[in-house]
Each structure stands twice: as C-alpha cells, then as structure tokens.
Design a protein around this motif. Structure first.
Motif, PDB file in Angstrom:
ATOM      1  N   TYR A   1       2.832  -9.437  10.659  1.00 47.83           N
ATOM      2  CA  TYR A   1       3.282  -8.785   9.431  1.00 47.83           C
ATOM      3  C   TYR A   1       4.542  -7.982   9.734  1.00 47.83           C
ATOM      4  N   GLN A   2       5.543  -8.182   8.899  1.00 51.12           N
ATOM      5  CA  GLN A   2       6.811  -7.486   9.102  1.00 51.12           C
ATOM      6  C   GLN A   2       6.892  -6.311   8.118  1.00 51.12           C
ATOM      7  N   HIS A   3       7.015  -5.131   8.678  1.00 50.84           N
ATOM      8  CA  HIS A   3       7.074  -3.924   7.858  1.00 50.84           C
ATOM      9  C   HIS A   3       8.428  -3.848   7.167  1.00 50.84           C
ATOM     10  N   LEU A   4       8.407  -3.568   5.858  1.00 52.40           N
ATOM     11  CA  LEU A   4       9.623  -3.611   5.050  1.00 52.40           C
ATOM     12  C   LEU A   4      10.164  -2.224   4.761  1.00 52.40           C
ATOM     13  N   ASP A   5      11.472  -2.088   4.857  1.00 50.57           N
ATOM     14  CA  ASP A   5      12.178  -0.858   4.495  1.00 50.57           C
ATOM     15  C   ASP A   5      12.241  -0.796   2.971  1.00 50.57           C
ATOM     16  N   GLN A   6      11.575   0.185   2.368  1.00 47.84           N
ATOM     17  CA  GLN A   6      11.518   0.269   0.915  1.00 47.84           C
ATOM     18  C   GLN A   6      12.889   0.366   0.271  1.00 47.84           C
ATOM     19  N   ASN A   7      13.834   0.991   0.951  1.00 47.40           N
ATOM     20  CA  ASN A   7      15.195   1.111   0.399  1.00 47.40           C
ATOM     21  C   ASN A   7      15.891  -0.244   0.324  1.00 47.40           C
TER      22      ASN A   7
ATOM     23  N   PHE B   1       0.891  -1.162   0.000  1.00 47.64           N
ATOM     24  CA  PHE B   1       0.000   0.000   0.000  1.00 47.64           C
ATOM     25  C   PHE B   1       0.924   1.204   0.000  1.00 47.64           C
ATOM     26  N   LYS B   2       1.233   1.658  -1.206  1.00 43.26           N
ATOM     27  CA  LYS B   2       2.260   2.660  -1.392  1.00 43.26           C
ATOM     28  C   LYS B   2       2.073   3.830  -0.422  1.00 43.26           C
ATOM     29  N   PRO B   3       3.152   4.192   0.325  1.00 47.04           N
ATOM     30  CA  PRO B   3       4.551   3.799   0.148  1.00 47.04           C
ATOM     31  C   PRO B   3       5.009   2.650   1.056  1.00 47.04           C
ATOM     32  N   ASP B   4       4.099   1.887   1.644  1.00 47.44           N
ATOM     33  CA  ASP B   4       4.501   0.845   2.591  1.00 47.44           C
ATOM     34  C   ASP B   4       4.302  -0.559   2.033  1.00 47.44           C
ATOM     35  N   SER B   5       5.057  -1.507   2.597  1.00 47.97           N
ATOM     36  CA  SER B   5       4.925  -2.919   2.258  1.00 47.97           C
ATOM     37  C   SER B   5       5.098  -3.740   3.526  1.00 47.97           C
ATOM     38  N   TRP B   6       4.380  -4.858   3.581  1.00 47.66           N
ATOM     39  CA  TRP B   6       4.475  -5.766   4.723  1.00 47.66           C
ATOM     40  C   TRP B   6       4.492  -7.205   4.209  1.00 47.66           C
TER      41      TRP B   6
END
Length: 281
Positions: free
Chosen positions: A144-150, A115-120
């Motif tokens: 759910y593990q929240h992901l660092d987009q970088n 769900f831009k800008p986040d991902s899990w």
C-alpha cells in the motif's frame, strides 16, 4: 508510452468516480407486458393509467439514505468493476477496482483505502504493455502506497470527499429522470437525462458528449428495498460513434450496517513515489 500517457489512457476512462470504460454490449430486456408510463411530474401518459403515488419522487427519496454515508456499493460496466464501502461514522471508505482482464493488453487493479486524514492505494498493472514499461516496476510494489493529501486533493481517482459520499452520485442522476413507470413492487423503468452524470461521477464527460442528443433519454431501470432505499440503478447506454452499447450498473446494500474500513498493516505501507501521482494526474 510514458507513465503520464498511460494514466490518460486508463484512468481518465475508468473508475473510482467511474466512467466505466467503453467497448461492451449491454442492451435492455423488453418486458412482456408494458407498464403505465409516468412523466417526471407524476402524470400518466396516454399509453397507460396513472400509477399510485409519484414514481419519480419515490426514486428521489430512495437516495436520501445514501447521504448518511453508511453502506456498501458496487459499480460495473464494460469490462470494469468496483466494490467498496463508505462508513461516515469513522470517516473511512474503501474501494477495490478492476479494469480489464487476464487477456487485456493492459489491465489495472486498485485497492484504495481512506481513513481520514490518511489514504493508501495498492496498485497492480499487468499485461504486455505494462511489462514493456520500465516505470511500471516502480509502481507494482505489492504494498500500500501512502498518499500525500495535498497531492491528491480534488483528484477523483485517488481522493475521497466525505461531503459527497456517493461514488456514483445517484441523487444527481435521479434528478435527471424524464420519464418513469412502475414495473412491480419496488421496481421502476424509464428514461433519464445523463448530461449531468459527469458531475455525479457515474460517467465521464467524453462518454456523455459521444451520446449527443441520446444523452437526454437514456433508458434505465431501478429497484428499491422494502424500506424504499435505492438498491439498484442500471443505465442502458446506446451505441455512440465507435462505442458499442453498454450497461452501467450500480448497487447499494447494508444501509446503516457497513463497518469501518481497515487500515493497512504498517509493514505493508510505503510512501507513494512521484510516478504514482503522474499516473493519475
């Protein structure tokens, strides 16, 4: 076995931009009456009369609606499955992936939400091999593990490109059609050159390389809905080396009617540990 080697053994062979792990049989079913064969240019072969219209162009056109990014999809092949949705209006997407089953030495389930800008991602690894790896306990959190987009940028297993919304890259695949025939209303069969399928995301490079020259004439079937939109594409990959013949199937539905992905509840979210990124890199 390290976490990094585990990642190479599972993820590089499987989905989200699915390679759909090898090892299952999947042979095509011969029809009782052969249909007229049409080359990629739309001309009939000596084996049959011309069919109405250009069958290849119909299939090329059938993928255009996918680029609007509002649909549901499934992907399946050789012990791996995936299902999900893309909803470009909300810049969201979701996919659930299963690789292996209860009897597998090592099985993986992924629940990925963008769900831009986040991902899990929620990850589950099971089986005797998983149980023997201490590092796995840091990954099977049940949350759910929240992901660092970088850290997932360019990672085709965890990331999602809203500029290229089709997980299977059907538009690229249909461009590789070398022969096609109509087999009924909205139904087609023929051969396809899958040498660019790694770019499409539907097969991995190792699978394509193992096929050798067979990669240029892989049998396929396809279906379109009453509006001419692609609803099903099935590749019948022949046996190659140690890999048995297998079927790769992708379906599309709910064009224009998919709903936005649901963000995970805040109390079900933790930050992803370093081990998770190591698993998928």
């Amino acid at each position: 076995m390290t976490v990094r080697r585990l990642g190479a053994g599972l993820v590089a062979a499987a989905l989200i931009t699915p390679a759909l792990a090898a090892c299952a049989s999947g042979t095509g079913t011969a029809g009782s009456t052969p249909s007229p064969t049409v080359t990629a240019s739309g001309t009939a072969s000596p084996s049959g009369a011309p069919v109405a219209g250009d069958a290849k162009q119909a299939l090329l056109d059938s993928t255009k609606e996918i680029s609007n990014g509002n649909f549901r999809f499934t992907l399946a092949g050789a012990g791996s499955t995936a299902e999900g949705l893309v909803h470009q209006p909300s810049q969201s997407a979701a996919m659930k992936v299963a690789i292996g089953g209860p009897s597998s030495d090592l099985a993986m389930k992924l629940d990925v939400i963008h769900f831009k800008p986040d991902s899990w991602v929620k990850l589950e690894l099971t089986g005797p091999t998983a149980d023997s790896l201490p590092a796995i306990k840091q990954l099977n959190l049940g949350k759910y593990q929240h992901l660092d987009q970088n850290r997932i940028k360019g990672n085709r297993s965890l990331g999602f490109d809203f500029e290229k919304v089709d997980p299977a890259g059907s538009a690229v695949l249909t461009q590789g059609i070398t022969e096609v025939r109509s087999t009924g209303t909205g139904a087609y069969a023929g051969t396809i050159d899958v040498t660019k399928a790694a770019e499409a995301g539907s097969l991995n490079a190792a699978t394509i390389a193992a096929l050798g020259t067979q990669a240029k004439t892989v049998p396929f079937t396809a279906k379109v809905d009453p509006q001419g939109r692609l609803s099903e594409l099935v590749l019948q990959l022949p046996a190659a080396g140690q890999t048995a013949a297998q079927e790769v199937k992708m379906t599309y539905s709910d064009y224009g009617a998919a709903t936005a992905a649901q963000k995970p509840p805040a109390d079900q979210v933790v930050e992803a540990p370093a081990e998770l990124y190591s698993l998928f890199n």
